[in-house]
Design an enzyme around this catalytic site. Structure first.
Site, PDB file in Angstrom:
ATOM      1  N   VAL A   1      -2.585  -2.716  -0.445  1.00 27.03           N
ATOM      2  CA  VAL A   1      -1.597  -2.982  -1.492  1.00 27.03           C
ATOM      3  C   VAL A   1      -0.663  -4.099  -1.040  1.00 27.03           C
ATOM      4  O   VAL A   1      -0.073  -4.037   0.038  1.00 27.03           O
ATOM      5  CB  VAL A   1      -0.777  -1.713  -1.801  1.00 27.03           C
ATOM      6  CG1 VAL A   1       0.226  -2.002  -2.886  1.00 27.03           C
ATOM      7  CG2 VAL A   1      -1.705  -0.588  -2.226  1.00 27.03           C
ATOM      8  N   LYS A   2      -0.555  -5.110  -1.903  1.00 29.22           N
ATOM      9  CA  LYS A   2       0.341  -6.221  -1.584  1.00 29.22           C
ATOM     10  C   LYS A   2       1.717  -5.930  -2.166  1.00 29.22           C
ATOM     11  O   LYS A   2       1.855  -5.665  -3.373  1.00 29.22           O
ATOM     12  CB  LYS A   2      -0.183  -7.503  -2.213  1.00 29.22           C
ATOM     13  CG  LYS A   2      -0.914  -8.399  -1.251  1.00 29.22           C
ATOM     14  CD  LYS A   2      -1.431  -9.569  -2.022  1.00 29.22           C
ATOM     15  CE  LYS A   2      -1.322 -10.840  -1.250  1.00 29.22           C
ATOM     16  NZ  LYS A   2      -1.800 -11.967  -2.060  1.00 29.22           N
ATOM     17  N   VAL A   3       2.708  -6.016  -1.305  1.00 26.32           N
ATOM     18  CA  VAL A   3       4.081  -5.713  -1.702  1.00 26.32           C
ATOM     19  C   VAL A   3       4.943  -6.901  -1.257  1.00 26.32           C
ATOM     20  O   VAL A   3       4.789  -7.379  -0.131  1.00 26.32           O
ATOM     21  CB  VAL A   3       4.550  -4.407  -0.992  1.00 26.32           C
ATOM     22  CG1 VAL A   3       6.010  -4.133  -1.254  1.00 26.32           C
ATOM     23  CG2 VAL A   3       3.687  -3.220  -1.422  1.00 26.32           C
TER      24      VAL A   3
END
Ligand code: E4P
Length: 215
Positions: free
Chosen positions: A82-84
């Site tokens: 997951v890119k945050v």
């Protein structure tokens, strides 16, 4: 050094995978916007093609919503990272997600301090954007050097993922610095395999081979 491709285009991913050196894929909303089809279907297809971390970005801005969106993205496939974004809420969400064992790739990193916070929050990857720094006359690779030094000082396990790569020199410098991962546009992966002297040399060898007696 791991090689990721920076695209959501299935044909490019297939061609890069054919080379046999692809370890993962990074996408972002802008890359997904260029493709036809539902983003979840595209991400699922990418996960079927490449056995490695496949980055998919949250678009929520508030930590609770980032965590919920991340949980939805993780349902697509076990390899989703997951890119945050490197924002205050992003660090809060990253800590919560990494505590749950979710692989987080912290994106839009432009300073060593953001990278330090990402490592403390337990991110699996930090993505410093070198090309966008070069674009505003800051040497992007200086940031990579600083982050690698900081992570080595404290033996953080967060991997340095060089992003926003524009040309093969970014790849050479990343490799010399010992970056863990680099994500490259398809064009740059293609450029890596090419050298004009190889083509000229091959042409000459093949021409000379015709003159060699074979019986
Ligand atoms: C990858 O994770 C990044 O989103 C990407 O490399 C950004 O690249 P750009 O600066 O060329 O848009």
């Amino acid at each position: 050094m791991k090689f990721f491709i920076d695209t959501a285009n299935i044909e490019e991913i297939k061609k890069a995978a054919e080379l046999g050196v692809l370890d993962g894929v990074t996408t972002n909303p802008s890359l997904l916007a260029k493709e036809d089809g539902n983003y979840k279907d595209i991400l699922k297809r990418i996960c079927e093609l490449v056995d490695g971390p496949i980055s998919a970005e949250v678009t929520a801005l508030e930590a609770d919503n980032m965590v919920s969106e991340a949980s939805e993205l993780c349902k697509i496939h076990k390899n989703i990272a997951v890119k945050v974004p490197c924002t205050r809420d992003g660090f809060i969400a990253t800590k919560r997600l990494s505590d749950k064992g979710i692989m987080v790739n912290m994106t839009l990193c432009f300073s060593p301090l953001q990278a330090l916070l990402a490592a403390k929050a337990g991110a699996a990857f930090i993505s410093p954007f070198v090309g966008r720094l070069d674009d505003i006359s800051h040497v992007g690779m200086d940031l990579i050097e600083q982050i690698i030094q900081i992570y080595e000082n404290y033996v953080f396990s967060t991997e340095v993922l060089v992003a926003s790569v524009r040309n093969p020199l970014h790849v050479v410098e990343s490799a010399l610095m010992g970056a863990d991962v680099i994500t490259m546009p398809f064009k740059v992966i293609e450029q890596m395999a090419k050298h004009p002297l190889t083509d000229i040399g091959l042409e000459k060898f093949l021409a000379d081979w015709k003159k060699v007696k074979k019986d």
